[in-house]
Design a protein around this motif. Structure first.
Motif, PDB file in Angstrom:
ATOM      1  N   THR A 149       0.803  -1.113   0.059  1.00 31.15           N
ATOM      2  CA  THR A 149      -0.053   0.031  -0.013  1.00 31.15           C
ATOM      3  C   THR A 149       0.839   1.125   0.070  1.00 31.15           C
ATOM      4  O   THR A 149       1.883   1.195   0.329  1.00 31.15           O
ATOM      5  N   TYR A 150       0.172   2.417  -0.480  1.00 33.93           N
ATOM      6  CA  TYR A 150       0.846   3.717  -0.427  1.00 33.93           C
ATOM      7  C   TYR A 150       0.104   4.693   0.016  1.00 33.93           C
ATOM      8  O   TYR A 150      -1.039   4.506  -0.125  1.00 33.93           O
ATOM      9  N   SER A 151       0.479   5.586   0.616  1.00 37.05           N
ATOM     10  CA  SER A 151      -0.106   6.786   1.084  1.00 37.05           C
ATOM     11  C   SER A 151       0.423   8.081   1.350  1.00 37.05           C
ATOM     12  O   SER A 151       1.685   7.960   1.293  1.00 37.05           O
ATOM     13  N   SER A 152      -0.126   9.233   1.138  1.00 34.87           N
ATOM     14  CA  SER A 152       0.272  10.255   1.006  1.00 34.87           C
ATOM     15  C   SER A 152       0.678  10.881   2.475  1.00 34.87           C
ATOM     16  O   SER A 152       0.020  10.221   3.493  1.00 34.87           O
ATOM     17  N   ASP A 153       1.610  11.608   2.577  1.00 30.99           N
ATOM     18  CA  ASP A 153       2.046  12.133   3.997  1.00 30.99           C
ATOM     19  C   ASP A 153       1.182  12.893   4.689  1.00 30.99           C
ATOM     20  O   ASP A 153       1.163  12.646   6.108  1.00 30.99           O
ATOM     21  N   SER A 154       0.026  13.440   4.187  1.00 25.26           N
ATOM     22  CA  SER A 154      -0.904  13.941   4.684  1.00 25.26           C
ATOM     23  C   SER A 154      -1.868  13.097   5.506  1.00 25.26           C
ATOM     24  O   SER A 154      -2.414  13.530   6.550  1.00 25.26           O
ATOM     25  N   VAL A 155      -1.871  11.823   5.078  1.00 21.51           N
ATOM     26  CA  VAL A 155      -2.936  10.974   5.683  1.00 21.51           C
ATOM     27  C   VAL A 155      -2.120   9.780   6.326  1.00 21.51           C
ATOM     28  O   VAL A 155      -2.837   9.015   7.088  1.00 21.51           O
ATOM     29  N   LYS A 156      -0.748   9.651   6.125  1.00 23.37           N
ATOM     30  CA  LYS A 156      -0.088   8.713   6.549  1.00 23.37           C
ATOM     31  C   LYS A 156      -0.355   8.408   8.271  1.00 23.37           C
ATOM     32  O   LYS A 156      -0.191   9.418   9.000  1.00 23.37           O
ATOM     33  N   GLY A 157      -0.424   7.330   8.651  1.00 22.09           N
ATOM     34  CA  GLY A 157      -0.818   7.222   9.992  1.00 22.09           C
ATOM     35  C   GLY A 157      -2.041   7.362  10.639  1.00 22.09           C
ATOM     36  O   GLY A 157      -2.648   6.759  11.870  1.00 22.09           O
ATOM     37  N   ARG A 158      -2.873   7.896   9.764  1.00 19.62           N
ATOM     38  CA  ARG A 158      -4.447   7.880   9.993  1.00 19.62           C
ATOM     39  C   ARG A 158      -5.285   7.452   9.043  1.00 19.62           C
ATOM     40  O   ARG A 158      -6.299   6.608   9.609  1.00 19.62           O
ATOM     41  N   PHE A 159      -4.966   7.085   7.854  1.00 21.19           N
ATOM     42  CA  PHE A 159      -5.993   6.361   6.894  1.00 21.19           C
ATOM     43  C   PHE A 159      -4.999   5.250   6.597  1.00 21.19           C
ATOM     44  O   PHE A 159      -3.984   5.013   6.337  1.00 21.19           O
ATOM     45  N   THR A 160      -6.003   4.041   6.148  1.00 19.48           N
ATOM     46  CA  THR A 160      -5.602   2.712   5.941  1.00 19.48           C
ATOM     47  C   THR A 160      -6.371   2.340   4.763  1.00 19.48           C
ATOM     48  O   THR A 160      -7.796   2.238   4.748  1.00 19.48           O
ATOM     49  N   ASN A 207      -9.462   7.494  10.332  1.00 19.35           N
ATOM     50  CA  ASN A 207      -9.231   7.804  11.603  1.00 19.35           C
ATOM     51  C   ASN A 207      -8.758   9.219  11.894  1.00 19.35           C
ATOM     52  O   ASN A 207      -7.930   9.804  11.121  1.00 19.35           O
ATOM     53  N   SER A 208      -9.078   9.788  13.123  1.00 17.93           N
ATOM     54  CA  SER A 208      -8.582  11.034  13.358  1.00 17.93           C
ATOM     55  C   SER A 208      -8.661  12.172  12.418  1.00 17.93           C
ATOM     56  O   SER A 208      -7.760  12.821  12.200  1.00 17.93           O
ATOM     57  N   LEU A 209      -9.746  12.107  11.968  1.00 24.42           N
ATOM     58  CA  LEU A 209     -10.202  13.039  10.825  1.00 24.42           C
ATOM     59  C   LEU A 209      -9.960  14.352  11.277  1.00 24.42           C
ATOM     60  O   LEU A 209     -10.340  14.895  12.401  1.00 24.42           O
ATOM     61  N   LYS A 210      -9.689  15.454  10.315  1.00 25.79           N
ATOM     62  CA  LYS A 210      -9.317  16.863  10.454  1.00 25.79           C
ATOM     63  C   LYS A 210     -10.226  17.570   9.556  1.00 25.79           C
ATOM     64  O   LYS A 210     -10.406  16.984   8.566  1.00 25.79           O
ATOM     65  N   PRO A 211     -10.389  18.815   9.854  1.00 28.79           N
ATOM     66  CA  PRO A 211     -11.259  19.626   8.916  1.00 28.79           C
ATOM     67  C   PRO A 211     -10.638  19.716   7.474  1.00 28.79           C
ATOM     68  O   PRO A 211     -11.246  19.685   6.659  1.00 28.79           O
TER      69      PRO A 211
END
Length: 119
Positions: A58-69, A84-88
């Motif tokens: 899997t790959y993810s952007s830095d802005s969501v890494k650790g929060r989105f799977t 998870n841990s959603l931000k505005p």
């Protein structure tokens, strides 16, 4: 042809979780990489996450890494995005995409699902 249909978007408060789903139909789903992108009005579409056909990588952007799977279930022809841990600043229309190209570009897209995160 491939049809992709997203679901699971909605309005949540900051810190909450959402799980987006994308159901595919048409071609053999398990042969292809899948991805999630998002777009805010007036801005370019942004890569969020991707997963190989097997689900091993899997790959993810830095802005969501650790929060989105991102994950997939080839038997159900579905791909998921656990957020998870959603931000505005995660507020956007989220699109599911499939890649049948040899260079990895995504050539099939869903209609999008709105995610709104309030502060």
């Amino acid at each position: 042809q491939v049809q992709l249909v997203e679901s699971g978007g909605g309005l949540v408060q900051a810190g909450a979780s959402l799980r987006l789903s994308c159901a595919a139909s048409g071609r053999t789903f398990s042969n292809y990489a899948m991805g999630w992108f998002r777009q805010v009005p007036g801005k370019e579409r942004e890569f969020v996450a991707a997963i190989t056909w097997s689900g091993d990588t899997t790959y993810s952007s830095d802005s969501v890494k650790g929060r989105f799977t991102i994950s997939r279930d080839n038997d159900k022809k579905s791909v998921y995005l656990q957020m998870n841990s959603l931000k505005p600043e995660d507020t956007a229309v989220y699109y599911c995409a499939l890649s049948t190209t040899s260079n990895g570009g995504f050539d099939y897209w869903g209609q999008g699902t709105q995610v709104t995160v309030s502060s």
